[in-house]
Design an enzyme around this catalytic site. Structure first.
Site, PDB file in Angstrom:
ATOM      1  N   LEU A  35      92.327  47.387  48.195  1.00 24.71           N
ATOM      2  CA  LEU A  35      92.749  46.474  49.248  1.00 24.71           C
ATOM      3  C   LEU A  35      93.843  45.505  48.808  1.00 24.71           C
ATOM      4  CD1 LEU A  35      90.080  47.601  50.534  1.00 24.71           C
ATOM      5  CD2 LEU A  35      89.901  45.384  51.684  1.00 24.71           C
ATOM      6  N   ALA A  62      85.933  42.889  50.983  1.00 28.99           N
ATOM      7  CA  ALA A  62      86.576  41.574  50.986  1.00 28.99           C
ATOM      8  C   ALA A  62      86.638  41.029  49.566  1.00 28.99           C
ATOM      9  CB  ALA A  62      85.814  40.597  51.876  1.00 28.99           C
ATOM     10  N   ASP A  66      81.625  32.655  58.289  1.00 31.42           N
ATOM     11  CA  ASP A  66      81.545  31.295  58.821  1.00 31.42           C
ATOM     12  C   ASP A  66      82.503  30.343  58.113  1.00 31.42           C
ATOM     13  OD1 ASP A  66      79.633  29.433  56.766  1.00 31.42           O
ATOM     14  OD2 ASP A  66      79.470  31.597  56.531  1.00 31.42           O
ATOM     15  N   TYR A  88      89.317  30.838  50.360  1.00 31.05           N
ATOM     16  CA  TYR A  88      88.565  31.981  50.889  1.00 31.05           C
ATOM     17  C   TYR A  88      88.589  31.978  52.407  1.00 31.05           C
ATOM     18  CZ  TYR A  88      84.547  34.835  52.233  1.00 31.05           C
ATOM     19  OH  TYR A  88      83.732  35.762  52.836  1.00 31.05           O
ATOM     20  N   TRP A 136      75.804  34.014  54.629  1.00 30.34           N
ATOM     21  CA  TRP A 136      74.680  34.030  53.689  1.00 30.34           C
ATOM     22  C   TRP A 136      74.060  35.429  53.587  1.00 30.34           C
ATOM     23  CZ3 TRP A 136      71.315  28.974  53.905  1.00 30.34           C
ATOM     24  CH2 TRP A 136      72.156  27.849  53.913  1.00 30.34           C
TER      25      TRP A 136
END
Length: 280
Positions: A32, A55, A97, A120, A145
């Site tokens: 990536l 990610a 989030d 991030y 989480w």
């Protein structure tokens, strides 16, 4: 239906492979940090649906490696989305989030103003924007989480620490919904089917219930594992990190329930199962 998954060894991708026949690409097959390689992988495979479960998730290290994090979290999803738009393939992308500033106590809705606190979150937000700009059919699925029996996560860290510690200080003013990776995978598979059939996508939230602090989560881990560890709750200010963490990670998941019938998962049953798997 053929599903192409980016992030073969990650928590969600591992759960996807356990639940369905998918084509999962690891870093050697689709790095990536080189976004056009990801786009070419889509053009070569021509799947029915693409799920990006990969990610750059090293939140603290991202403060020093923001360019790399941006390539992986921002530019690569954008390249995937452009290839999907070109081939009329829907894209499901897992976000976070951390695109919010963590203020207040109300659960975040998908259309609330975004204001990431660190690198991030900024790079994940860039990925969301690139996907929307591509024009491809997509679902951006923000979660929080994440835990499972795979990879590195809070549950495995707590179990490891419990082997040598009888007392632990754990942050108790960050509140969120621990989310089983298996439930995220199941939600992605449901979304893949409805998106393949032409459903309208958008941005949705998917997090575990009930809300808890990290200290609450740790206590439940030790209770289910039968570990005699005393947990003392401490404020975030007593546990400084390079990247600022959001205090409020509560997510309003009503949209995904209303539009797709996908309910927010209860995290305790999954936690119990995962702990049994890890201990055995």
């Amino acid at each position: 239906m053929s599903i192409l998954v980016f992030g073969k060894t990650g928590q969600v991708a591992s759960e996807l492979q356990a639940r369905a026949e998918v084509i999962a690409l690891d870093r050697g097959q689709a790095d990536l940090s080189q976004p056009q390689i990801c786009a070419e992988a889509i053009r070569t495979a021509r799947p029915s649906v693409v799920i990006n479960a990969a990610a750059y998730t090293a939140v603290d290290r991202a403060e020093e490696e923001e360019a790399l994090a941006l390539a992986i979290n921002g530019e690569a999803p954008g390249a995937m989305a452009c290839a999907c738009a070109e081939l009329n393939i829907p894209l499901i992308h897992i976000s976070t989030d951390y695109v919010f500033d963590g203020s207040g106590t109300a659960p975040w809705s998908p259309d609330d103003p975004v204001a990431p606190l660190g690198a991030y979150g900024r790079t994940k937000l860039a990925g969301e924007a690139a996907i929307r700009a591509s024009g491809c059919a997509h679902v951006i699925l923000r979660s929080s989480w994440v835990f499972s029996a795979h990879g590195a996560n809070f549950v495995k860290t707590m179990l490891r620490l419990s082997e040598s510690r009888a007392d632990l200080n754990v942050v108790d003013d960050q509140i969120g919904g621990p989310t089983p990776a298996g439930d995220i995978a199941a939600a992605c598979l449901t979304l893949a089917e409805v998106m393949r059939q032409g459903a309208q996508g958008g941005t949705y939230h998917f997090g575990g219930t009930p809300y808890a602090s990290w200290a609450d989560f740790a206590r439940e881990i030790f209770s289910l594992a039968g570990r005699d560890v005393s947990v003392t709750g401490i404020p975030t200010s007593d546990y400084p990190t390079p990247a600022t963490r959001p205090l409020n990670s509560r997510l309003d998941c009503s949209g995904i329930t209303q539009d797709f019938g996908i309910a927010a998962p209860a995290w305790q049953p999954a936690l119990s199962h995962i702990i049994r798997e890890l201990i055995s």
